[in-house]
Enzyme design. Structure first.
Site, PDB file in Angstrom:
ATOM      1  CE  LYS A  74      59.509  67.429 -10.525  1.00 32.90           C
ATOM      2  NZ  LYS A  74      58.809  68.322 -11.477  1.00 32.90           N
ATOM      3  CB  SER A 149      55.242  67.935 -10.318  1.00 33.41           C
ATOM      4  OG  SER A 149      56.204  68.416 -11.257  1.00 33.41           O
ATOM      5  CB  SER A 173      56.339  71.551 -11.969  1.00 33.48           C
ATOM      6  OG  SER A 173      55.171  70.928 -12.433  1.00 33.48           O
TER       7      SER A 173
END
Length: 467
Positions: A74, A149, A173
């Site tokens: 990420k 996310s 997330s």
């Protein structure tokens, strides 16, 4: 082109010399290029990846440890290879030379820096519809959200563009995008993984997490990241006691999600699992008191500290001024300008609501002698991109963020480990996930339970993103 299998199976094939590390890397690069429309990846270094693969092949040790396995990180996690941007414009040139300890441990074990994953801007949302870097698309249906996310990591793993991924999870997330994309998502007990050099939201709640094709892959990555290489022993389903807190977690489910959940519970009961239907007292009120007050209050302080420690040339106000995603700007500015959460509210959340929530979980597990609890990861499947504020659910317009995080948020606030497993597809061929949670520190046992449930459920579907 070589067949793309799970991380665990790929390690075996590399050790057997079924194919070279370079052949694997070339196959993944070709898949990434063919699936660019998903917008799952923010940064790549194909030249560097090829050089590292060739070096492994020259040494003849592919498949030893994690050697030869490209991973997706990420974009808020420092790798020392890709910019650490949190997918927000002000940090587009932020490239720390020193990687996070998570990345360092994985690279030391031989993992390769495959790509940086697109994400919801600053991790402040669950759709991954980023106005700065573009929306990430769900590989099962590109018009739909992948969740967030960590949406780019989940989309990349589900599409088999990368063999595994590392995201972050404040309240949903890792597990939510894993569920909406049909893969496995693991949030560990808070504190199990290092948290340095990760752009934060809430230090009280933030943790890195793993997104992978199967539980066995999660176990391999967890052992490296945590530094706890304990063997996960098989667990028989017969005799497991799993709680079903129906009043909160099973309320107002989408019909297709409800059907998948009921089917899964019936299957597991037939295999010997004992289910205990009982609610966690006061859970909704305790979680509400602890959740957003902690995250919203801590975010400005945590981000300022990160910028001071690791950036220097970009100020907090620079980051806030350049936020592109309206939903993120609205939330952040409301806290900064209006002091949405007061110091008194924050202290009440941190010192009263959160400890009482943790105690409620402990008492619930002890009272009913539970090994885990089970619930749908999200009350609904993926919806269309662009519905960032509100979405129609069961005939009513509801808050998008609140409905998607409803089930996964409480255990996040309590610091518990959670594992989302894919359990089936809706009639529209959209994945449905169910999560098991355990008590703090029970990560190894939770993963063992997850492996047993996964074997019984036997979900084996992947989206065909190349056709």
């Amino acid at each position: 082109m070589v067949p793309i299998t799970s991380l665990a199976q790929t390690l075996e094939r590399l050790r057997r010399k079924d194919y070279s590390c370079l052949e694997l890397v070339e196959t993944l690069i070709a898949r990434c290029e063919a699936a660019k429309a998903l917008n799952a990846l923010l940064a790549t270094d194909w030249g560097g990846l090829r050089r590292r693969a060739k070096k492994i092949d020259r040494h003849g040790n592919a498949g030893v440890g994690l050697r030869g396995i490209p991973l997706c990180f990420k974009a808020n996690i420092a790798t020392g290879i890709f910019p650490t941007t949190a997918a927000t414009p002000a940090l587009i040139n932020h490239l720390p030379k020193i990687p996070s300890r998570i990345a360092e441990r994985l690279f030391s074990a031989g993992a390769l820096p495959g790509a940086s994953g697109n994400m919801h801007e600053l991790s402040f949302g669950i759709t991954s519809n980023n106005y700065a870097t573009g929306a990430v698309r769900n590989p099962w249906n590109p018009s739909l959200i992948p969740g967030g996310s960590s949406g780019g990591v989940a989309a990349a793993v589900a599409s088999r563009l990368m063999l595994g991924g590392i995201g972050t999870d404040t309240g949903a997330s890792v597990r939510l995008p894993a569920a909406l994309c049909g893969v496995v998502g693991f949030r560990p007990t808070l504190g199990r993984y290092p948290r340095d050099r990760i752009i934060p939201v809430s230090p009280t709640r933030d943790t890195a997490g793993i997104i992978a094709q199967c539980v066995a892959d999660v176990v391999i990555l967890d052992q490296v990241i945590s530094g706890r290489p304990a063997r996960i022993l098989p667990i028989p389903l017969k005799g497991l006691r799993i709680g079903l807190p129906t009043t909160y977690f099973y309320d107002d489910l989408d019909a297709d999600v409800a059907f998948a959940a009921e089917t899964t519970i019936r299957l597991l009961a037939n295999r010997g699992v004992t289910f205990v239907e009982a609610d966690i007292p006061h859970l909704e009120d305790l979680n509400s008191g602890a959740s957003l007050p902690i995250a919203l209050y801590e975010f400005p302080h945590a981000l300022k500290q990160y910028l001071d420690d690791f950036v220097g040339t970009v100020s907090f106000s620079d980051v806030i001024k350049e936020i592109r995603s309206p939903d993120v700007a609205n939330i952040v500015n409301a806290q900064i300008d209006g002091h949405q959460i007061s110091n008194a509210e924050y202290e009440l959340a941190r010192q009263s609501f959160r400890p009482r929530l943790q105690a409620a979980y402990r008492n619930y597990f002890r009272l009913y002698r539970l090994d885990a609890i089970l619930f749908p990861t999200a009350p609904l499947a993926a919806k269309a991109i662009g519905q960032d504020s509100s979405v129609i659910h069961n005939g009513s317009m509801v808050n998008t963020f609140k409905i998607y995080v409803r089930n996964v948020d409480p255990s996040s606030n309590a610091g518990l480990p959670g594992l989302s497993l894919p359990v089936g597809l809706t009639p529209d061929r959209l994945p449905v996930g169910m999560e098991i949670d355990g008590l703090a520190g029970s990560d190894h046992r939770l993963l063992a339970i997850g492996a047993a449930l996964e074997k019984a459920i036997n979900f084996r579907s992947f989206p065909d993103v190349l056709n």
